[in-house]
Design an enzyme around this catalytic site. Structure first.
Site, PDB file in Angstrom:
ATOM      1  N   PRO A  76      -4.172  12.383  -2.663  1.00 19.44           N
ATOM      2  CA  PRO A  76      -2.941  12.109  -2.944  1.00 19.44           C
ATOM      3  C   PRO A  76      -2.105  10.812  -3.802  1.00 19.44           C
ATOM      4  O   PRO A  76      -2.641   9.663  -3.607  1.00 19.44           O
ATOM      5  CB  PRO A  76      -2.224  11.089  -0.876  1.00 19.44           C
ATOM      6  N   ASP A 125      -4.307   6.537  -5.972  1.00 17.18           N
ATOM      7  CA  ASP A 125      -4.788   7.468  -4.907  1.00 17.18           C
ATOM      8  C   ASP A 125      -3.843   6.725  -3.603  1.00 17.18           C
ATOM      9  O   ASP A 125      -5.108   5.435  -3.416  1.00 17.18           O
ATOM     10  CB  ASP A 125      -6.072   7.668  -4.931  1.00 17.18           C
ATOM     11  N   HIS A 126      -3.111   6.988  -3.240  1.00 19.98           N
ATOM     12  CA  HIS A 126      -3.199   6.816  -2.408  1.00 19.98           C
ATOM     13  C   HIS A 126      -3.732   6.108  -0.913  1.00 19.98           C
ATOM     14  O   HIS A 126      -3.363   5.242  -0.231  1.00 19.98           O
ATOM     15  CB  HIS A 126      -1.611   7.356  -1.397  1.00 19.98           C
ATOM     16  N   ARG A 127      -5.281   6.968  -1.027  1.00 17.97           N
ATOM     17  CA  ARG A 127      -5.781   6.517  -0.267  1.00 17.97           C
ATOM     18  C   ARG A 127      -6.727   5.620   0.618  1.00 17.97           C
ATOM     19  O   ARG A 127      -6.762   4.533   0.832  1.00 17.97           O
ATOM     20  CB  ARG A 127      -7.092   8.242   0.740  1.00 17.97           C
TER      21      ARG A 127
END
Ligand code: CAO
Length: 444
Positions: free
Chosen positions: A240, A416-418
């Site tokens: 994401p 990376d939004h994780r």
């Protein structure tokens, strides 16, 4: 006693130098009589070359992208002892004829006929299942018409039949969108993972016959693009991405750079803003270790790297490559500038080796020498962030009650939004901008 035999390209009509588009066996593989060995593609159609013998492949003489003609040796096979000694009838299997009994075989298809399925724009209903959407883990029902029209070799058709795959719903990644064995496997895998009926499977893009609208020319993608394309795509669909933009006041940095240019040149290096950016990223990565990590395959653990290897994107004639400056924390600005020059040159002359591109922790994509303001770079997974840099320009900046001309550098950080939250990304980018402004930790 076991006998060895050469398997040769059979009579393939008037064609010469035909492309090998798929090799289905490897050395040491056991094959049965009629096992498809390779797929050839002429202007007219694709055809499998089956093994005339049962036995073991001792040596393979062709690989994908080779060109072959009748009589060229494909493989040496050690014939199984019980093999039928009768001299085999050599015949390539044409993709259109493969599923029909001998008496129904049609004459060789004309070029237009052979490519017809892909020349026509697929009507919407062909792309959608006409039945109820399958449940996760359930394969969709087979639409026989779409199956018949799918662009695939006989062995792929057979493979799809064995697995019960609706070939009409599989996207082809081979030349001219041909469906390969791997495409069929990938389709089944996605379905098993719950991708049925528009769940996890990617919706396909309609195939268009552009030649209907004007003159066109077909050119294969470069080798680099064929390799980098799937990687970029994998990153785009798996991570994401969010991009945080900011700008750094590099007025003072530019003065320092100009002052140091002659010294860098004396060491054979060209000092561009990129060397400063690499140093500044190392300072920021030390301050924000999450950005120097990778998510473990279990998706639940972060792996922190205690080294600082920084990749930088190089635009070459063949496509994008990302060589890596190793241990950038242990090198000074001029050493980094010199290495940027060496690796950039190696990249452009196609001389980078795999080691030059391995081990990166964080990447920088600088379009500063070209122009533009901001962009959204794609993360070089499994890294968790990438810095995009655009061209600096002089802008009026409001300082102490008045506008003053300052050189501002646009920064775009994709993350990376994780792994990284928006607030951390904003802090990281701000810190990076401030490091470029104060130059703390950058100059020697
Ligand atoms: N702002 C203003 N000027 C800049 C700048 C920036 N952000 N970055 C570079 N410049 C200037 C340099 O200072 C140099 O000018 P001078 O000769 O007057 O000093 C000029 O632009 C040319 O720089 P360069 O290209 O020689 O060197 P570089 O270090 O900036 O870049 C490299 C090297 C390898 C990154 C570059 O050649 C390249 O390939 N860039 C494209 C990367 C790319 O394709 N990214 C996209 C990936 S995503 O698809």
């Amino acid at each position: 006693m076991a006998d060895t035999k050469e398997i040769k390209v059979p009579d393939i009509g008037d064609f010469e130098n035909v492309d090998v588009i798929e090799v289905m066996v490897g050395e040491g593989d056991k094959v049965e009589k009629e096992t498809a060995l390779i797929t050839l593609e002429t202007d007219k159609a694709a055809m499998d070359v089956p093994s005339p013998y049962a036995g073991t492949i001792k040596s393979l003489k062709v690989s994908t992208d080779d060109k072959v003609s009748q009589g060229d040796v494909i493989a040496i096979v050690e014939v199984a002892e019980e093999a039928d000694e009768e001299e085999p009838q050599e015949e390539a299997r044409d993709e259109k004829k493969a599923e029909k009994p001998a008496e129904e075989k049609e004459p060789e298809p004309k070029k237009e006929e052979a490519e017809e399925p892909k020349k026509k724009e697929a009507p919407a209903e062909q792309k959608q299942p006409s039945h109820k959407a399958p449940s996760p883990g359930e394969l969709p029902p087979i639409d026989e018409k779409a199956f018949g029209q799918a662009h695939a070799s006989p062995s792929v058709r057979k493979f799809a039949r064995e697995l019960g795959v609706a070939l009409g719903r599989v996207d082809g990644s081979g030349p001219k969108n041909r469906i390969t064995h791997d495409d069929v496997k990938g389709f089944v895998k996605r379905m098993l993972q719950g991708g049925g009926g528009g769940g996890g499977a990617l919706p396909s893009i309609p195939t268009v016959d552009f030649a209907k609208f004007g003159e066109v020319e077909r050119k294969p993608l470069s080798r680099i693009k064929k390799i980098s394309g799937p990687r970029v795509h994998a990153s785009w669909v798996n991570l994401p991405h969010v991009t945080q933009h900011d700008e750094a006041d590099v007025t003072d940095l530019e003065s320092v750079r100009k002052a140091l240019k002659a010294e860098a040149e004396a060491h054979g290096a060209k000092l561009t803003p990129l060397a400063f950016l690499i140093k500044a990223c190392v300072v920021a990565l030390k301050e924000f270790p999450d950005f120097n990590s990778s998510l473990d395959a279990d998706g639940e653990t972060l792996i922190y790297k205690k080294y600082f290897h920084i990749g930088f994107a190089v635009d070459t004639e063949g496509g994008l490559v990302v060589p890596v400056i190793r241990d950038a924390d242990q090198k000074n600005l001029i050493e980094i500038a010199a290495e940027l020059g060496e690796l950039g040159e190696k990249a452009r002359s196609g001389k980078l080796n795999a080691k030059d591109m391995q081990g990166g922790c964080f990447s920088i994509s600088s379009l500063g020498s070209i122009g533009g303001t901001y962009f959204t770079p794609i993360i070089n997974a499994p890294e968790v962030a990438i810095l995009g840099v655009s061209r600096s320009s002089v802008k009026p900046v409001f300082q102490n009650g008045q506008f003053v001309p300052r050189t501002m550098l646009p920064l775009s950080l994709s993350y990376d939004h994780r792994v990284i939250d928006g607030a951390s990304a904003a802090r990281f980018t701000r810190f990076l901008a401030e490091t470029l402004e104060t130059m703390k930790g950058l100059i020697f």
